[in-house]
Design an enzyme around this catalytic site. Structure first.
Site, PDB file in Angstrom:
ATOM      1  N   LEU A  34       0.866  -1.280   0.088  1.00 51.59           N
ATOM      2  CA  LEU A  34      -0.014  -0.114   0.003  1.00 51.59           C
ATOM      3  C   LEU A  34       0.726   1.287   0.017  1.00 51.59           C
ATOM      4  O   LEU A  34       0.484   2.476  -0.591  1.00 51.59           O
ATOM      5  CB  LEU A  34      -1.130   0.060   1.237  1.00 51.59           C
ATOM      6  CG  LEU A  34      -1.817  -1.026   1.409  1.00 51.59           C
ATOM      7  CD1 LEU A  34      -2.828  -1.009   2.724  1.00 51.59           C
ATOM      8  CD2 LEU A  34      -2.868  -0.849   0.143  1.00 51.59           C
ATOM      9  N   ALA A  36       4.673   3.301   1.744  1.00 55.02           N
ATOM     10  CA  ALA A  36       6.125   2.986   2.834  1.00 55.02           C
ATOM     11  C   ALA A  36       6.105   4.602   3.225  1.00 55.02           C
ATOM     12  O   ALA A  36       5.568   5.713   2.792  1.00 55.02           O
ATOM     13  CB  ALA A  36       7.175   2.829   1.859  1.00 55.02           C
ATOM     14  N   GLY A  37       6.663   4.680   4.562  1.00 57.28           N
ATOM     15  CA  GLY A  37       6.981   5.998   5.128  1.00 57.28           C
ATOM     16  C   GLY A  37       8.206   5.959   6.160  1.00 57.28           C
ATOM     17  O   GLY A  37       8.829   4.928   5.893  1.00 57.28           O
ATOM     18  N   GLY A  38       8.229   6.813   7.115  1.00 60.56           N
ATOM     19  CA  GLY A  38       9.398   6.956   7.615  1.00 60.56           C
ATOM     20  C   GLY A  38       9.536   5.577   8.716  1.00 60.56           C
ATOM     21  O   GLY A  38      10.759   5.203   9.139  1.00 60.56           O
ATOM     22  N   GLY A  40       8.160   2.428   8.122  1.00 61.05           N
ATOM     23  CA  GLY A  40       8.328   1.031   7.282  1.00 61.05           C
ATOM     24  C   GLY A  40       7.395   1.211   6.423  1.00 61.05           C
ATOM     25  O   GLY A  40       6.824   2.155   5.910  1.00 61.05           O
ATOM     26  N   ASP A 150       2.351  13.283  15.805  1.00 61.43           N
ATOM     27  CA  ASP A 150       2.617  13.483  14.363  1.00 61.43           C
ATOM     28  C   ASP A 150       1.325  13.593  13.602  1.00 61.43           C
ATOM     29  O   ASP A 150       1.166  12.855  12.374  1.00 61.43           O
ATOM     30  CB  ASP A 150       3.552  12.190  13.955  1.00 61.43           C
ATOM     31  CG  ASP A 150       4.268  12.507  12.559  1.00 61.43           C
ATOM     32  OD1 ASP A 150       4.282  13.837  12.265  1.00 61.43           O
ATOM     33  OD2 ASP A 150       4.575  11.612  11.845  1.00 61.43           O
TER      34      ASP A 150
END
Length: 561
Positions: A34, A36-38, A40, A150
């Site tokens: 789906l 990716a981000g900081g 994982g 966040d």
């Protein structure tokens, strides 16, 4: 005026699993990636009973950090106590696994960041409904003793029946991780409260400030303290008033209340809901009716509800298409002497034949950071007049070099960008120190860091901006840099690249791909804009093995021609 950044359509929601993706995590068979981000990568899977879930697998460097694992387990335990209607419910987790993971209910909708990028600012009523829904989610989160820390557009998903807040509390686990040593601050500068920017403990009021900043972004298209570098955004959040010029005036009182500098001066989540309820645009009806979203966003939600049922097979490399010279004997009844001449040119060390157009195939996904942007296809310089006539007669194409050079050249789809195709190697273009008339230095040595693929480099301004905000951008995904379609590029042989060397390299050894595998730390490359011929020389400081921080140093030269 705000302009949506993806006229070619939204990026793909479901990405095929690649060779380095796991096929199963914690007993969940993964179907597709789906995003990716900081923290994982995120995958789509199903529970044994068939309910879709989003499985987040943390990054390897975080998994190796003992303090991160301890705090991750603590925050997952907190998050599992949260059962709000406007949160994505945590359903399972593997905090003791070799690579920790977390499963939440799948929400078939885009993030608010994607909505604004693709469709622009949202209507006043929609903004108020979203604020009320997110505020209710914050009530539940805060009642469980958790602070989000966040909250930003990327962490709010939009479903047909309202928003869903994700990643609540989990980001706090990264505070003591190795990520803090990279210079990337946990939290998102455009949405961080003054006390958070100054290192003070985050509280529920910190999340209310972020909610106000989020509302400014979705109502006006930009964060309240601008899209500049992180240091500038944080300074403005502490010392300056928010910019609400793009936001409807009727929303200003509520947003200024949320964005108060002192935490004790901000409203509670309940007070935000009440203010939205009293607003004239709502008329006392805080209801997510069928028309609460713009039609194009509702269409996007419907598209994401059509889930894939099995992983796509790993792509196999297609057979190389025949070149026009290979096809010439059967496709053309040309005199042997002309064919021989063309083949002799093809056999020369500096000549390369352009392939015939391949059969139609599904388009590749656009590079992250700017949906729909693709570099143009290869460019071929004319071989000879006779060869050009020969190749043109069969329906193939040969384009003349725009400078009118008679140099034989290759397509700009080099097999290995790290090793430029051999050309006239008598002089190394990377080492050419000559000054270039008509160019002026705008800035040099600007060190910039993109936290993940949702941020791109504005080459002309020397800034890091959210994807889609830059005037002349260099985007990045988890594996490569991406160029606007009208750009040219060249990869140097090392860390030394002059302006003259860049121009010479672009004209003789251009590339269209900038993979991280070809750009280790210290390698330089350059980009030229076709519109105004501005040139940016980029030196790689560090890249990533996942969708993590990417650091570069940039020199920019403007052209007066």
């Amino acid at each position: 005026m705000y302009t949506p950044t993806s006229p070619a359509g939204p990026p793909p929601t479901f990405q095929a699993l690649s060779a380095d993706d796991p096929s199963e995590v914690g007993g969940y068979r993964l179907i597709t990636r789906l995003g990716a981000g900081g923290m994982g990568r995120v995958y789509l899977a199903h529970t044994p009973g068939g309910r879709p879930v989003a499985v987040k697998v943390v990054r390897p460097e975080l998994a190796e950090d003992a303090e991160f694992r301890r705090r991750f387990a603590q925050e997952v335990a907190n998050a599992r106590r949260i059962h709000g209607l406007y949160t994505a419910q945590v359903v399972d987790a593997g905090v003791d696994a070799a690579t920790p993971w977390l499963a939440t209910a799948y929400v078939p909708g885009p993030s608010l960041q994607q909505v604004v990028q693709l469709h622009g600012p949202l209507p006043e009523r929609t903004v108020l409904l979203l604020m009320a829904g997110v505020a209710e989610a914050l009530q539940v989160i805060h009642d469980a003793g958790v602070v989000h820390r966040d909250l930003k557009p990327a962490n709010v998903l939009v479903a047909a029946d309202g928003p869903r807040v994700i990643d609540f509390g989990i980001a706090r686990a990264a505070d003591a991780s190795a990520l803090t040593g990279t210079g990337i601050q946990i939290g998102s500068p455009g949405f961080m409260a003054p006390e958070q920017a100054m290192g003070a403990p985050a509280t529920s009021a910190t999340d209310i400030f972020a909610l106000g900043a989020l509302a400014v972004h979705i109502a006006g298209g930009t964060p309240p303290f601008g899209n500049g570098p992180a240091s500038v955004s944080l300074y403005r959040a502490v010392h300056e008033e928010p910019d609400l010029t793009r936001v409807p005036a009727s929303l200003h009182p509520l947003l200024r209340h949320c964005l108060a500098k002192q935490p004790e001066h901000r409203p509670s989540a309940a007070e935000v809901i009440e203010a939205a309820h009293r607003h004239p645009a709502i008329s006392g009806q805080l209801l997510f009716t069928e028309d609460w979203l713009p039609s194009q966003v509702s269409t996007e939600i419907s598209r994401r509800s059509d889930l894939p049922t099995a992983p796509d097979a790993p792509p196999t490399a297609p057979a190389a298409p025949p070149t026009v010279l290979d096809a010439a004997p059967t496709a053309l009844a040309a005199p042997p002497t002309v064919l021989d001449a063309a083949r002799s040119l093809a056999d020369a060390p500096t000549a390369r034949a352009h392939p015939l157009p391949a059969p139609a195939a599904p388009p590749e996904a656009a590079p992250a950071g700017r949906a729909g942007s693709r570099r143009r296809g290869g460019r071929v310089i004319a071989l000879t007049a006779a060869a050009a006539l020969l190749l043109g007669a069969g329906g193939a194409y040969v384009l003349l070099d725009r400078a009118g050079s008679d140099t034989t050249a290759a397509t700009d789809s080099s097999d290995d960008p790290a090793e430029p195709a051999p050309g006239n190697s008598a002089a190394d273009p990377d080492a050419d120190p000559a000054e270039v008339p008509g160019y002026a230095e705008d800035y040099t040595g600007a060190e910039l860091a993109s936290p993940d693929h949702t941020y791109e480099f504005d080459l002309k301004a020397g800034k890091v901006l959210p994807a889609g905000a830059a005037t002349w951008y260099l985007g990045r995904s988890a594996t490569e840099f991406s160029l606007a379609e009208e750009n040219d590029a060249y990869i140097a042989r090392g860390d030394q690249l002059t302006l003259a060397g860049c121009i010479k390299g672009i004209e003789t050894q251009p590339v269209t791909k900038l993979p991280f595998s070809a750009l280790p730390s210290g390698r330089a490359f350059c980009v030229r804009a076709e519109a105004d011929l501005g040139i940016a020389i980029v030196r790689v400081i560090s890249t990533t093995t996942d969708d993590g921080p990417v650091k570069v140093s940039i020199d920019y030269y403007r052209s007066g021609s």
